[in-house]
Design a protein around this motif. Sequence first.
Motif, PDB file in Angstrom:
ATOM      1  N   PRO A  27     -84.690  54.738 -20.901  1.00  0.00           N
ATOM      2  CA  PRO A  27     -85.089  55.360 -19.221  1.00  0.00           C
ATOM      3  C   PRO A  27     -85.161  56.980 -19.528  1.00  0.00           C
ATOM      4  CG  PRO A  27     -82.801  54.795 -19.096  1.00  0.00           C
ATOM      5  CD  PRO A  27     -82.862  54.146 -20.535  1.00  0.00           C
ATOM      6  N   HIS A  28     -85.182  57.580 -20.701  1.00  0.00           N
ATOM      7  CA  HIS A  28     -85.062  58.921 -20.931  1.00  0.00           C
ATOM      8  C   HIS A  28     -86.201  59.478 -20.141  1.00  0.00           C
ATOM      9  CE1 HIS A  28     -83.976  62.287 -24.025  1.00  0.00           C
ATOM     10  NE2 HIS A  28     -83.619  62.674 -22.678  1.00  0.00           N
ATOM     11  N   TRP A  29     -85.866  60.584 -19.532  1.00  0.00           N
ATOM     12  CA  TRP A  29     -86.893  61.724 -19.045  1.00  0.00           C
ATOM     13  C   TRP A  29     -87.939  60.895 -18.058  1.00  0.00           C
ATOM     14  CZ3 TRP A  29     -86.970  63.706 -24.435  1.00  0.00           C
ATOM     15  CH2 TRP A  29     -86.303  65.068 -24.570  1.00  0.00           C
ATOM     16  N   TYR A  30     -87.562  60.028 -16.903  1.00  0.00           N
ATOM     17  CA  TYR A  30     -88.028  59.712 -15.940  1.00  0.00           C
ATOM     18  C   TYR A  30     -87.893  60.788 -14.678  1.00  0.00           C
ATOM     19  CZ  TYR A  30     -89.532  55.270 -17.626  1.00  0.00           C
ATOM     20  OH  TYR A  30     -90.116  53.959 -18.528  1.00  0.00           O
ATOM     21  N   TYR A  31     -88.899  61.599 -14.443  1.00  0.00           N
ATOM     22  CA  TYR A  31     -88.625  62.284 -13.189  1.00  0.00           C
ATOM     23  C   TYR A  31     -89.293  61.842 -12.069  1.00  0.00           C
ATOM     24  CZ  TYR A  31     -87.099  65.805 -16.468  1.00  0.00           C
ATOM     25  OH  TYR A  31     -86.152  66.370 -17.493  1.00  0.00           O
ATOM     26  N   ASP A  32     -89.937  60.618 -12.129  1.00  0.00           N
ATOM     27  CA  ASP A  32     -90.282  59.905 -10.898  1.00  0.00           C
ATOM     28  C   ASP A  32     -89.454  58.716 -10.867  1.00  0.00           C
ATOM     29  OD1 ASP A  32     -91.409  58.131  -9.104  1.00  0.00           O
ATOM     30  OD2 ASP A  32     -93.387  58.622  -9.584  1.00  0.00           O
ATOM     31  N   LEU A  33     -88.447  58.608  -9.880  1.00  0.00           N
ATOM     32  CA  LEU A  33     -87.348  57.690  -9.912  1.00  0.00           C
ATOM     33  C   LEU A  33     -88.029  56.315  -9.568  1.00  0.00           C
ATOM     34  CD1 LEU A  33     -84.327  59.698  -8.236  1.00  0.00           C
ATOM     35  CD2 LEU A  33     -84.715  58.720 -10.813  1.00  0.00           C
ATOM     36  N   ASP A  34     -89.077  56.355  -8.508  1.00  0.00           N
ATOM     37  CA  ASP A  34     -89.959  55.118  -8.345  1.00  0.00           C
ATOM     38  C   ASP A  34     -90.388  54.416  -9.584  1.00  0.00           C
ATOM     39  OD1 ASP A  34     -89.353  55.473  -5.557  1.00  0.00           O
ATOM     40  OD2 ASP A  34     -91.128  56.475  -5.159  1.00  0.00           O
ATOM     41  N   GLU A  35     -90.975  55.380 -10.571  1.00  0.00           N
ATOM     42  CA  GLU A  35     -91.588  54.744 -11.756  1.00  0.00           C
ATOM     43  C   GLU A  35     -90.279  54.215 -12.789  1.00  0.00           C
ATOM     44  OE1 GLU A  35     -93.893  56.422 -15.660  1.00  0.00           O
ATOM     45  OE2 GLU A  35     -93.183  57.878 -14.316  1.00  0.00           O
ATOM     46  N   GLN A  36     -89.213  54.849 -12.737  1.00  0.00           N
ATOM     47  CA  GLN A  36     -88.063  54.407 -13.200  1.00  0.00           C
ATOM     48  C   GLN A  36     -87.598  53.071 -13.008  1.00  0.00           C
ATOM     49  OE1 GLN A  36     -84.523  56.889 -14.534  1.00  0.00           O
ATOM     50  NE2 GLN A  36     -83.520  55.536 -13.170  1.00  0.00           N
ATOM     51  N   ARG A  37     -87.622  52.836 -11.472  1.00  0.00           N
ATOM     52  CA  ARG A  37     -87.129  51.581 -11.014  1.00  0.00           C
ATOM     53  C   ARG A  37     -88.147  50.661 -11.088  1.00  0.00           C
ATOM     54  NH1 ARG A  37     -85.326  55.379  -6.468  1.00  0.00           N
ATOM     55  NH2 ARG A  37     -83.016  55.828  -6.868  1.00  0.00           N
ATOM     56  N   ASN A  38     -89.532  50.896 -11.060  1.00  0.00           N
ATOM     57  CA  ASN A  38     -90.480  49.967 -11.492  1.00  0.00           C
ATOM     58  C   ASN A  38     -90.355  49.348 -12.848  1.00  0.00           C
ATOM     59  OD1 ASN A  38     -93.251  48.532 -10.686  1.00  0.00           O
ATOM     60  ND2 ASN A  38     -93.940  49.864 -12.671  1.00  0.00           N
ATOM     61  N   TYR A  40     -87.292  49.623 -14.856  1.00  0.00           N
ATOM     62  CA  TYR A  40     -86.029  49.157 -15.270  1.00  0.00           C
ATOM     63  C   TYR A  40     -85.359  48.550 -14.165  1.00  0.00           C
ATOM     64  CZ  TYR A  40     -86.598  51.471 -19.840  1.00  0.00           C
ATOM     65  OH  TYR A  40     -87.064  51.950 -20.982  1.00  0.00           O
ATOM     66  N   GLY A  41     -85.803  48.300 -12.795  1.00  0.00           N
ATOM     67  CA  GLY A  41     -85.260  47.688 -11.591  1.00  0.00           C
ATOM     68  C   GLY A  41     -84.312  48.577 -11.098  1.00  0.00           C
ATOM     69  N   TRP A  43     -81.189  49.417 -10.572  1.00  0.00           N
ATOM     70  CA  TRP A  43     -79.867  49.837 -11.281  1.00  0.00           C
ATOM     71  C   TRP A  43     -79.854  49.361 -12.761  1.00  0.00           C
ATOM     72  CZ3 TRP A  43     -76.532  53.386 -10.035  1.00  0.00           C
ATOM     73  CH2 TRP A  43     -75.206  53.385 -10.803  1.00  0.00           C
ATOM     74  N   ILE A  44     -79.811  50.536 -13.666  1.00  0.00           N
ATOM     75  CA  ILE A  44     -79.558  50.160 -15.131  1.00  0.00           C
ATOM     76  C   ILE A  44     -78.199  50.089 -15.237  1.00  0.00           C
ATOM     77  CG2 ILE A  44     -79.895  51.420 -17.194  1.00  0.00           C
ATOM     78  CD1 ILE A  44     -82.236  52.963 -15.786  1.00  0.00           C
ATOM     79  N   ASP A  45     -77.842  49.100 -15.961  1.00  0.00           N
ATOM     80  CA  ASP A  45     -76.223  48.644 -15.991  1.00  0.00           C
ATOM     81  C   ASP A  45     -76.013  48.539 -17.574  1.00  0.00           C
ATOM     82  OD1 ASP A  45     -77.391  46.053 -16.574  1.00  0.00           O
ATOM     83  OD2 ASP A  45     -76.291  45.128 -14.996  1.00  0.00           O
ATOM     84  N   GLY A  46     -77.004  48.782 -18.430  1.00  0.00           N
ATOM     85  CA  GLY A  46     -76.854  48.469 -19.810  1.00  0.00           C
ATOM     86  C   GLY A  46     -77.902  49.149 -20.891  1.00  0.00           C
ATOM     87  N   TYR A  47     -77.793  48.688 -22.025  1.00  0.00           N
ATOM     88  CA  TYR A  47     -78.624  49.422 -22.912  1.00  0.00           C
ATOM     89  C   TYR A  47     -79.973  48.589 -22.837  1.00  0.00           C
ATOM     90  CZ  TYR A  47     -74.463  51.013 -25.290  1.00  0.00           C
ATOM     91  OH  TYR A  47     -73.075  51.337 -25.449  1.00  0.00           O
ATOM     92  N   HIS A 304     -74.158  56.112 -13.336  1.00  0.00           N
ATOM     93  CA  HIS A 304     -74.371  56.852 -12.458  1.00  0.00           C
ATOM     94  C   HIS A 304     -75.255  58.264 -13.129  1.00  0.00           C
ATOM     95  CE1 HIS A 304     -73.324  55.386  -8.392  1.00  0.00           C
ATOM     96  NE2 HIS A 304     -72.351  55.187  -9.410  1.00  0.00           N
ATOM     97  N   ALA A 305     -74.764  58.540 -14.174  1.00  0.00           N
ATOM     98  CA  ALA A 305     -75.613  59.704 -15.058  1.00  0.00           C
ATOM     99  C   ALA A 305     -76.793  59.209 -15.373  1.00  0.00           C
ATOM    100  CB  ALA A 305     -74.743  60.022 -16.255  1.00  0.00           C
ATOM    101  N   ILE A 306     -76.980  58.030 -15.870  1.00  0.00           N
ATOM    102  CA  ILE A 306     -78.118  57.430 -16.413  1.00  0.00           C
ATOM    103  C   ILE A 306     -79.164  57.012 -15.036  1.00  0.00           C
ATOM    104  CG2 ILE A 306     -79.434  55.247 -17.323  1.00  0.00           C
ATOM    105  CD1 ILE A 306     -77.973  57.105 -19.449  1.00  0.00           C
ATOM    106  N   ASN A 307     -78.677  56.452 -14.164  1.00  0.00           N
ATOM    107  CA  ASN A 307     -79.670  56.220 -12.871  1.00  0.00           C
ATOM    108  C   ASN A 307     -80.061  57.124 -12.010  1.00  0.00           C
ATOM    109  OD1 ASN A 307     -79.832  53.086 -12.451  1.00  0.00           O
ATOM    110  ND2 ASN A 307     -77.770  53.312 -13.424  1.00  0.00           N
ATOM    111  N   GLY A 308     -79.674  58.495 -12.434  1.00  0.00           N
ATOM    112  CA  GLY A 308     -80.064  59.736 -11.561  1.00  0.00           C
ATOM    113  C   GLY A 308     -81.575  60.305 -12.427  1.00  0.00           C
ATOM    114  N   GLY A 309     -82.052  59.826 -13.420  1.00  0.00           N
ATOM    115  CA  GLY A 309     -83.189  60.057 -13.988  1.00  0.00           C
ATOM    116  C   GLY A 309     -83.200  61.335 -14.525  1.00  0.00           C
TER     117      GLY A 309
END
Length: 356
Positions: A27-38, A40-41, A43-47, A304-309
Amino acid sequence: MPAINKQDRKAGALMGAFIGDALGLGPHWYYDLDEQRNDYGEWIDGYTNPKAGRYHEACSAGDSSQAGYILEMVMKSCVRKGSYDHTDFCESLENGLFAQIDGSPYSGPGGYTSQSIREAWKRRIGLGLGWDNTAGNADTTEAIERVLAISVLYSDDPKQLAESVLRNAAVTHSDDTILSLTLAYSALLAFLVEGEKMDEEISSKLMAQVKDGRLPFHAVTSGNLEPPKSGQKEKERIGNFASPDALLSPSYMAQAANDPSLKIEPAWKVSIVYGMPCAAYHILPAAYYLAARFSDDFESAVLHAINGGGQNQSRAILAGALVGAQVGLSGIPERFVDGLNRSSELLDLVATFAEL
């Protein structure tokens, strides 16, 4: 809870960085958190595997990015020479990494090469400049992500730490502010490896190393940033950098994390508070906050570091090292270690490095 020994803290810091790096690969460099969640869900909880068309699409879940590759290169150089040897590191960089990249963003290990490394490659390979002239003006944290190994190596020797960290960092970064932030993080990590706490007093302890000349920052104030006393001129410390302010951030972030009247909820929103981009002045406050808030909870800190996008990979590397140093390798959930590709090889390297 049994006391954590120094070897365990060293190993925790290094594995924490490798884990943070690999967690950010997908999930590197998603600046649109809606796109990240679309993708990866909620909450990202692993690799995770990178999506097609993203920065590391040729890699797989659990792989290291180029940041992890270079961190490993620093460690192997130190193991080979028994200490930090700048010439050996530069030779490794030229014959190893630089031989695999072409100066463009999408090349080399990890599938993506950062701006600071591209600039160093162009100056060294393209222009044939010496290693004293390869640095560019990037304001990013790539230098911190590799010199954290040097911080672990020289955690009990601030002068040697400062000299080695700054020499290594200057291969890619020329800006004095970024170099001062790099050294400040390095000194903080060393303190945590030595068993200090990530609390509101940590900056005062770091400042004490400025006052006695072990860290090369300018300092004229007395005590806890109190006015200089009459006749103090002879005690004034003129260091490499204009001020020691970079050393003061960790205590402020610890205060923010522990103040019951100040809430960032959920904690991943720290990336919005301090900013999602790549610059060190966005990444470091967030990493410090997470390292203080989750000082005994590695999983919460890195997730929390990862899920912050945004530049979540750097945020997770730096927070992972700081919390790893506090909980030790023994305090990192096994699933994060086991999920790393080449985990046995990395564990062996970390163990050997921790014995240096």
